[in-house]
Design a protein around this motif. Sequence first.
Motif, mmCIF file in Angstrom:
data_model
loop_
_atom_site.group_PDB
_atom_site.id
_atom_site.type_symbol
_atom_site.label_atom_id
_atom_site.label_comp_id
_atom_site.label_asym_id
_atom_site.label_seq_id
_atom_site.Cartn_x
_atom_site.Cartn_y
_atom_site.Cartn_z
ATOM 1 N N CYS A 1 12.001 53.098 -78.771
ATOM 2 C CA CYS A 1 11.787 54.354 -78.051
ATOM 3 C C CYS A 1 11.297 55.440 -78.997
ATOM 4 C CB CYS A 1 13.072 54.797 -77.351
ATOM 5 S SG CYS A 1 13.485 53.850 -75.873
ATOM 6 N N ARG B 1 3.986 55.591 -73.240
ATOM 7 C CA ARG B 1 4.994 55.681 -72.185
ATOM 8 C C ARG B 1 6.022 54.560 -72.339
ATOM 9 N NH1 ARG B 1 2.346 59.719 -71.706
ATOM 10 N NH2 ARG B 1 1.639 60.692 -69.776
ATOM 11 N N ASP C 1 17.245 54.454 -70.762
ATOM 12 C CA ASP C 1 16.947 55.876 -70.597
ATOM 13 C C ASP C 1 17.755 56.731 -71.562
ATOM 14 O OD1 ASP C 1 15.329 57.776 -69.136
ATOM 15 O OD2 ASP C 1 17.209 58.537 -68.296
ATOM 16 N N ALA D 1 15.638 56.627 -74.605
ATOM 17 C CA ALA D 1 14.372 57.322 -74.356
ATOM 18 C C ALA D 1 14.593 58.833 -74.414
ATOM 19 C CB ALA D 1 13.804 56.908 -73.000
ATOM 20 N N ARG D 2 15.671 59.313 -73.778
ATOM 21 C CA ARG D 2 15.953 60.751 -73.781
ATOM 22 C C ARG D 2 16.308 61.244 -75.187
ATOM 23 N NH1 ARG D 2 20.331 61.890 -71.220
ATOM 24 N NH2 ARG D 2 20.921 59.870 -70.344
ATOM 25 N N ALA E 1 11.935 61.607 -74.636
ATOM 26 C CA ALA E 1 11.134 61.144 -73.505
ATOM 27 C C ALA E 1 12.072 60.707 -72.385
ATOM 28 C CB ALA E 1 10.205 60.006 -73.933
ATOM 29 N N ARG E 2 11.558 59.996 -71.438
ATOM 30 C CA ARG E 2 12.337 59.378 -70.363
ATOM 31 C C ARG E 2 11.727 58.026 -70.046
ATOM 32 N NH1 ARG E 2 15.696 62.671 -67.217
ATOM 33 N NH2 ARG E 2 16.503 60.644 -66.541
ATOM 34 N N VAL E 3 12.480 57.173 -69.378
ATOM 35 C CA VAL E 3 11.900 55.949 -68.835
ATOM 36 C C VAL E 3 10.896 56.350 -67.761
ATOM 37 C CG1 VAL E 3 12.366 53.902 -67.431
ATOM 38 C CG2 VAL E 3 13.846 54.436 -69.369
ATOM 39 N N SER E 4 9.669 55.846 -67.862
ATOM 40 C CA SER E 4 8.591 56.273 -66.970
ATOM 41 C C SER E 4 8.299 55.298 -65.847
ATOM 42 C CB SER E 4 7.294 56.480 -67.778
ATOM 43 O OG SER E 4 7.449 57.530 -68.707
ATOM 44 N N GLY F 1 15.752 58.887 -59.732
ATOM 45 C CA GLY F 1 14.357 59.208 -60.016
ATOM 46 C C GLY F 1 13.413 58.375 -59.177
#
Length: 253
Positions: free
Chosen positions: A51, A60, A97, A100-101, A105-108, A139
């Motif tokens: 990540c 992404r 996630d 990722a955070r 970022a975030r899971v896309s 989400g």
Amino acid sequence: MAFTIDLNADLGEGFGRWTLTEDEALLSVVTSANVACGFHAGDPSTMRRVCELAVEHGVRIGAQVSYRDLAGFGRRAMEVPADELADEVAYQIGALDVFARAAGARVSYVKPHGALYNRTVTDEEQASAVVTGVVLAGGQLPVLGLPGSLLLRAAAAAGLEPVAEAFADRAYTAQGGLVPRSIPGSVLHEPAAVLGQALSLAARQSVTAVTGERLPVTARSICLHGDTPGAAQAGLRVRRELIRAGVELRAFT
């Protein structure tokens, strides 16, 4: 005519001291990374590292969810009740996630792996269970899958964005499915063959089946398998030649 395509690859497919994918090299090639979430491969430290690298490269992050099958690399057929599968999909997305955070970022998006991916092409219950898991994780995450699959149909029905993908390094049947890995020639290893198929998919939206038929394939993303020997070098060549052919490489999210 100008074409835009996403390049994705399976990354983070190691466990503990064992490594498989050339993560950093591939992250300089792709625009989307399908990160193993611990069920077929991957561990917390690997997930965190991939990540962080993905964010550094502007790639992404996608959750590559799987049946719980570390021993079989997620490629063995399994019978998992729908409610249990939905929980396990949500669990994997949530775990990734977190990292990722932490990386900014975030899971896309979400993409099933291996046996689960193939099962959701034709199995309505398992396809719906995966989508239920995505919704449960929260989400409105896009779902990546094979064109015409029940998975993409279930995603659309749930209000999620279905994203069709094609494979640069897998052989296709006359029906538009993937040739099973148990059959010789199911995976393309020759760099020229991988490149030719990638160019055909991106610029001509078609692929040649193993039986010789020319099949229309409309996909927004092309997958390069990260566990194939020499994947990073082959991927770099694909990226370079796609750009040379006038194809814009851009993430679909």
